[in-house]
Scaffold this active site. Sequence first.
Site, PDB file in Angstrom:
ATOM      1  N   ALA A  66      20.812  13.437  32.764  1.00  0.00           N
ATOM      2  CA  ALA A  66      20.159  12.216  33.227  1.00  0.00           C
ATOM      3  C   ALA A  66      18.682  12.556  33.412  1.00  0.00           C
ATOM      4  O   ALA A  66      18.338  13.717  33.663  1.00  0.00           O
ATOM      5  CB  ALA A  66      20.776  11.771  34.537  1.00  0.00           C
ATOM      6  N   GLY A 112      24.453  14.750  32.684  1.00  0.00           N
ATOM      7  CA  GLY A 112      24.818  13.480  32.036  1.00  0.00           C
ATOM      8  C   GLY A 112      25.054  13.627  30.537  1.00  0.00           C
ATOM      9  O   GLY A 112      25.770  12.821  29.936  1.00  0.00           O
ATOM     10  N   GLU A 115      28.514  14.859  30.296  1.00  0.00           N
ATOM     11  CA  GLU A 115      29.355  13.719  30.713  1.00  0.00           C
ATOM     12  C   GLU A 115      29.457  12.678  29.600  1.00  0.00           C
ATOM     13  O   GLU A 115      30.513  12.075  29.387  1.00  0.00           O
ATOM     14  CB  GLU A 115      28.795  13.110  32.009  1.00  0.00           C
ATOM     15  CG  GLU A 115      29.007  14.048  33.199  1.00  0.00           C
ATOM     16  CD  GLU A 115      28.290  13.592  34.453  1.00  0.00           C
ATOM     17  OE1 GLU A 115      27.052  13.387  34.380  1.00  0.00           O
ATOM     18  OE2 GLU A 115      28.936  13.430  35.499  1.00  0.00           O
ATOM     19  N   GLU A 135      24.368  19.987  38.150  1.00  0.00           N
ATOM     20  CA  GLU A 135      23.878  19.080  39.195  1.00  0.00           C
ATOM     21  C   GLU A 135      23.738  19.719  40.570  1.00  0.00           C
ATOM     22  O   GLU A 135      22.795  19.424  41.305  1.00  0.00           O
ATOM     23  CB  GLU A 135      24.784  17.841  39.304  1.00  0.00           C
ATOM     24  CG  GLU A 135      24.589  16.814  38.195  1.00  0.00           C
ATOM     25  CD  GLU A 135      25.426  17.084  36.945  1.00  0.00           C
ATOM     26  OE1 GLU A 135      25.965  18.210  36.817  1.00  0.00           O
ATOM     27  OE2 GLU A 135      25.538  16.183  36.113  1.00  0.00           O
TER      28      GLU A 135
HETATM   29  N1  COA Z   1      15.348  14.994  32.810  1.00  0.00           N
HETATM   30  C1  COA Z   1      14.041  14.772  32.552  1.00  0.00           C
HETATM   31  N2  COA Z   1      13.318  15.529  31.739  1.00  0.00           N
HETATM   32  C2  COA Z   1      13.931  16.578  31.150  1.00  0.00           C
HETATM   33  C3  COA Z   1      15.279  16.878  31.374  1.00  0.00           C
HETATM   34  C4  COA Z   1      16.000  16.029  32.247  1.00  0.00           C
HETATM   35  N3  COA Z   1      17.307  16.205  32.510  1.00  0.00           N
HETATM   36  N4  COA Z   1      15.599  17.986  30.665  1.00  0.00           N
HETATM   37  C5  COA Z   1      14.485  18.342  30.012  1.00  0.00           C
HETATM   38  N5  COA Z   1      13.479  17.508  30.302  1.00  0.00           N
HETATM   39  C6  COA Z   1      12.092  17.552  29.800  1.00  0.00           C
HETATM   40  C7  COA Z   1      11.270  18.616  30.521  1.00  0.00           C
HETATM   41  O1  COA Z   1      10.797  18.133  31.752  1.00  0.00           O
HETATM   42  C8  COA Z   1      10.192  18.843  29.502  1.00  0.00           C
HETATM   43  O2  COA Z   1       9.267  17.770  29.567  1.00  0.00           O
HETATM   44  P1  COA Z   1       7.666  18.067  29.592  1.00  0.00           P
HETATM   45  O3  COA Z   1       7.400  18.803  28.307  1.00  0.00           O
HETATM   46  O4  COA Z   1       7.072  16.699  29.640  1.00  0.00           O
HETATM   47  O5  COA Z   1       7.430  18.919  30.799  1.00  0.00           O
HETATM   48  C9  COA Z   1      10.907  18.712  28.175  1.00  0.00           C
HETATM   49  O6  COA Z   1      12.084  17.954  28.453  1.00  0.00           O
HETATM   50  C10 COA Z   1      11.320  20.035  27.568  1.00  0.00           C
HETATM   51  O7  COA Z   1      12.090  20.739  28.510  1.00  0.00           O
HETATM   52  P2  COA Z   1      11.773  22.225  28.988  1.00  0.00           P
HETATM   53  O8  COA Z   1      12.387  22.401  30.341  1.00  0.00           O
HETATM   54  O9  COA Z   1      10.334  22.535  28.846  1.00  0.00           O
HETATM   55  O10 COA Z   1      12.597  23.058  27.894  1.00  0.00           O
HETATM   56  P3  COA Z   1      13.170  24.519  28.071  1.00  0.00           P
HETATM   57  O11 COA Z   1      13.570  24.952  26.696  1.00  0.00           O
HETATM   58  O12 COA Z   1      12.251  25.385  28.822  1.00  0.00           O
HETATM   59  O13 COA Z   1      14.498  24.357  28.952  1.00  0.00           O
HETATM   60  C11 COA Z   1      16.559  23.283  29.652  1.00  0.00           C
HETATM   61  C12 COA Z   1      15.610  23.625  28.487  1.00  0.00           C
HETATM   62  C13 COA Z   1      17.631  22.361  29.122  1.00  0.00           C
HETATM   63  C14 COA Z   1      17.207  24.565  30.192  1.00  0.00           C
HETATM   64  C15 COA Z   1      15.749  22.613  30.785  1.00  0.00           C
HETATM   65  O14 COA Z   1      14.998  21.548  30.224  1.00  0.00           O
HETATM   66  C16 COA Z   1      16.576  22.049  31.906  1.00  0.00           C
HETATM   67  O15 COA Z   1      17.078  22.807  32.748  1.00  0.00           O
HETATM   68  N6  COA Z   1      16.710  20.686  31.967  1.00  0.00           N
HETATM   69  C17 COA Z   1      17.396  20.023  33.024  1.00  0.00           C
HETATM   70  C18 COA Z   1      18.885  20.182  32.882  1.00  0.00           C
HETATM   71  C19 COA Z   1      19.606  19.524  34.021  1.00  0.00           C
HETATM   72  O16 COA Z   1      19.546  19.930  35.167  1.00  0.00           O
HETATM   73  N7  COA Z   1      20.340  18.450  33.692  1.00  0.00           N
HETATM   74  C20 COA Z   1      21.141  17.749  34.640  1.00  0.00           C
HETATM   75  C21 COA Z   1      20.392  16.584  35.175  1.00  0.00           C
HETATM   76  S1  COA Z   1      21.402  15.692  36.341  1.00  0.00           S
END
Ligand code: COA
Length: 260
Positions: A66, A112, A115, A135
């Site tokens: 999400a 999400g 999910e 989460e």
């Molecule tokens: N919501 C909003 N933005 C998200 C996102 C999310 N769930 N997951 C990734 N993004 C965005 C990042 O903020 C970043 O945006 P920016 O370039 O404007 O800062 C972009 O996507 C790229 O992500 P980034 O974190 O730089 O990539 P990464 O390769 O370093 O890491 C992940 C990849 C998937 C490990 C990391 O993005 C992450 O942990 N995301 C969240 C996962 C999460 O907790 N999901 C559950 C949400 S309830």
Amino acid sequence: MSYQNILSTTNNGITTITVNRPNKLNALNKATIAELHNAFKAANKSKDSKVIIITGSGEKAFVAGADISEFADFDVKNGGKLAAEGQKILFDYIENLSTPVIAAVNGFALGGGLELAMACHFRVASDNAKMGLPEVSLGVIPGYGGTQRLPQLVGKGRAMELVMTAGMIDANQALAYGLVNHVTPQEELIDLAEKIASKIMRNSSVAIKGAIKAINANYKDGVDGYKTEIKQFGKCFGTEDFKEGTTAFLEKRKADFPGK
Ligand code: COA
């Protein structure tokens, strides 16, 4: 229909819906969830769409969750509303569609995103896919059905561990857990999903609709799955598809089902 956050194309009976926010790793904001609802609804209604495949744009992510930026300042009421609305219009909606839905998990499927994949009827994954429900690392719990569907698919103990550790499993671990049905190199993922879709399309879409209802009934509170099966089984006997399927078998030819 034109969309800002997703793509939807239909060819040879298969509708492919792609979440298309690669710069945000295809995170699900409110607008994307609403567009996905509309795209699934349209495909389910369309006679041209016999199987739906959902995937993510780019090579890195299916859906990374999400959109955290949208709910970071929510209060208790808004948090509950976010989960209730999302479950209704997208996650439960997909699970209960009468058109088969395959998730082609092409990278991160987190929160999400996992999910969403779990709400689909089944999943295939590319070998670079990573899945988890992180989460609790954000101070919340899965809210789009993850606490219910993950234990259904992998068992309670594995679900507890994955949720509590906020960890990620790779595609092969997901295969061993039964979370995905097949793993393939990324460049072959859509081909594989389409091959499975073609096999599905040879069969009666009316019977498949009944089978989806009967299988889902096993997971619904207060619904007797065996009774649902009996009802759906009986209904088949009044369909053109049943006449065609049994006649074709007896005439030693391939069935030509009238379609959706
Ligand atoms: N919501 C909003 N933005 C998200 C996102 C999310 N769930 N997951 C990734 N993004 C965005 C990042 O903020 C970043 O945006 P920016 O370039 O404007 O800062 C972009 O996507 C790229 O992500 P980034 O974190 O730089 O990539 P990464 O390769 O370093 O890491 C992940 C990849 C998937 C490990 C990391 O993005 C992450 O942990 N995301 C969240 C996962 C999460 O907790 N999901 C559950 C949400 S309830």
